[in-house]
Write an enzyme that holds these catalytic residues in place. Structure first.
Site, mmCIF file in Angstrom:
data_model
loop_
_atom_site.group_PDB
_atom_site.id
_atom_site.type_symbol
_atom_site.label_atom_id
_atom_site.label_comp_id
_atom_site.label_asym_id
_atom_site.label_seq_id
_atom_site.Cartn_x
_atom_site.Cartn_y
_atom_site.Cartn_z
ATOM 1 N N LEU A 115 0.822 -1.207 0.000
ATOM 2 C CA LEU A 115 0.000 0.000 0.000
ATOM 3 C C LEU A 115 0.859 1.261 0.000
ATOM 4 O O LEU A 115 1.886 1.330 0.679
ATOM 5 C CB LEU A 115 -0.924 0.007 1.217
ATOM 6 N N GLY A 160 0.957 -5.417 1.102
ATOM 7 C CA GLY A 160 -0.077 -5.535 0.086
ATOM 8 C C GLY A 160 0.375 -6.288 -1.145
ATOM 9 O O GLY A 160 -0.437 -6.937 -1.821
ATOM 10 N N ASN A 184 4.263 -7.773 6.513
ATOM 11 C CA ASN A 184 5.150 -7.197 7.527
ATOM 12 C C ASN A 184 4.568 -5.962 8.200
ATOM 13 O O ASN A 184 5.300 -5.127 8.738
ATOM 14 C CB ASN A 184 6.492 -6.836 6.893
ATOM 15 N N GLU A 185 3.233 -5.822 8.197
ATOM 16 C CA GLU A 185 2.607 -4.625 8.743
ATOM 17 C C GLU A 185 3.025 -4.336 10.182
ATOM 18 O O GLU A 185 3.173 -3.171 10.569
ATOM 19 C CB GLU A 185 1.078 -4.769 8.675
#
Length: 309
Positions: A115, A160, A184-185
């Site tokens: 994103l 994303g 990996n957010e």
């Protein structure tokens, strides 16, 4: 603080493939398309459409489209990119000549960075809503597609970008330990939404997904293969050839049987987001509008600017 706020950003999920046509029973009555074009030769009768971010080439003799991301430097999922992606998928889905799509990148060493942070920083509530709805729509169309979808991951694919690969039917990755993939957010202080999580769990299983999501892990290609995050590793120069061969194997099956099986396997996850779609958008807006989150995003963007300079 920020982590606590972020942790609250977990919804429930459910989704009916809004993007999908009903199973294409009519295709079963038509003669099967010809064999796939041999590797290295130009695609036969080809229909192409390109926009700013994505190039699509459909070989009508084989029924296979090639969709290439071309939004340098890192194919970030901006609102424009997501919109073009969904439109491209819809065009292919509605084309009776198309039965499958191979998704890859035209940018060296990167599949997609995920994103676009700039879409989530310093914008209006209306923009956040439009952006998140576009993220949802992209996933609904891809995860619920009637077409065979093969990801040819020819570079790193965090967040994303990993979701796009996870949403495909089959994932082939370039055999390069410098390339990594994962959701990996958590490393950015962000919690992956429930439908990201559900897609991940359905591919690698609950325990691997739980550990990977908590740690925000990016898995090098060999480890990603070992965990089942990708189905195969091949030398980078063989990636398109292998994706074409896999596509031929999947398209050898009757469309209606494969499509109904895919719907059966994925319907519960899709239904979950559809049932909670508006709630998920509200949760995202509440989450991303918090000053602590905006501060974290600004710091991350500054860090990226310093790296570039």
């Amino acid at each position: 603080m920020a982590a606590v706020a972020l942790a609250r950003w977990i919804g429930r999920s459910g989704v009916v493939p809004l993007c999908c046509r009903p199973p294409a029973w009519d295709r079963a009555a038509r003669p099967p398309p010809g064999p796939l074009q041999p590797p290295g030769l130009p695609l036969a009768p080809c229909r192409s459409f390109s926009n700013n971010k994505i190039q699509v080439d459909l070989d009508e003799s084989s029924g296979v489209a090639m969709m290439k991301f071309k939004s340098p430097p890192v194919n970030s999922l901006s609102l424009e990119f997501l919109t073009e992606f969904s439109i491209g998928l819809e065009k292919l889905e509605n084309n009776r000549a198309c039965r499958g799509v191979i998704i890859t990148s035209a940018v060296p060493k990167i599949f997609s960075s995920g994103l676009d942070i700039t879409e989530m920083c310093g914008k209006s509530v209306e923009h956040y809503s439009e952006f998140w709805r576009a993220v949802q729509e992209m996933w609904l169309r891809l995860y619920g597609s009637n077409m065979v979808t093969v990801a040819a991951v020819n570079g790193s694919s965090p967040a994303g970008g990993c979701l796009i690969a996870l949403s495909c039917d089959y994932r082939i990755m370039a055999e390069n330990p410098k390339f990594s993939i994962g959701l990996n957010e958590a490393q950015l202080g962000i919690v992956a939404p429930f439908w990201f999580k559900d897609t991940f769990v359905n591919v690698v299983g609950h325990r691997i997904a739980e550990r990977s999501l908590q740690l925000g892990s990016l898995h090098p290609a060999p480890e990603a293969h070992r965990l089942g995050l990708v189905d195969e590793l091949v030398p980078e120069e063989k990636l398109t050839e292998k994706a074409t061969a896999v596509m031929a194997q999947w398209l050898a099956l009757p469309d209606h049987a494969r499509q109904l099986t895919k719907t059966m396997m994925r319907k519960a996850v899709l239904d979950r987001l559809v049932a909670h779609r508006e709630e998920d958008i509200k949760n995202f807006i509440t989450f991303v509008s918090k000053e602590s989150i905006q501060k974290s995003l600004r710091m991350y963007m500054e860090m990226l600017k310093k790296r570039k300079s």
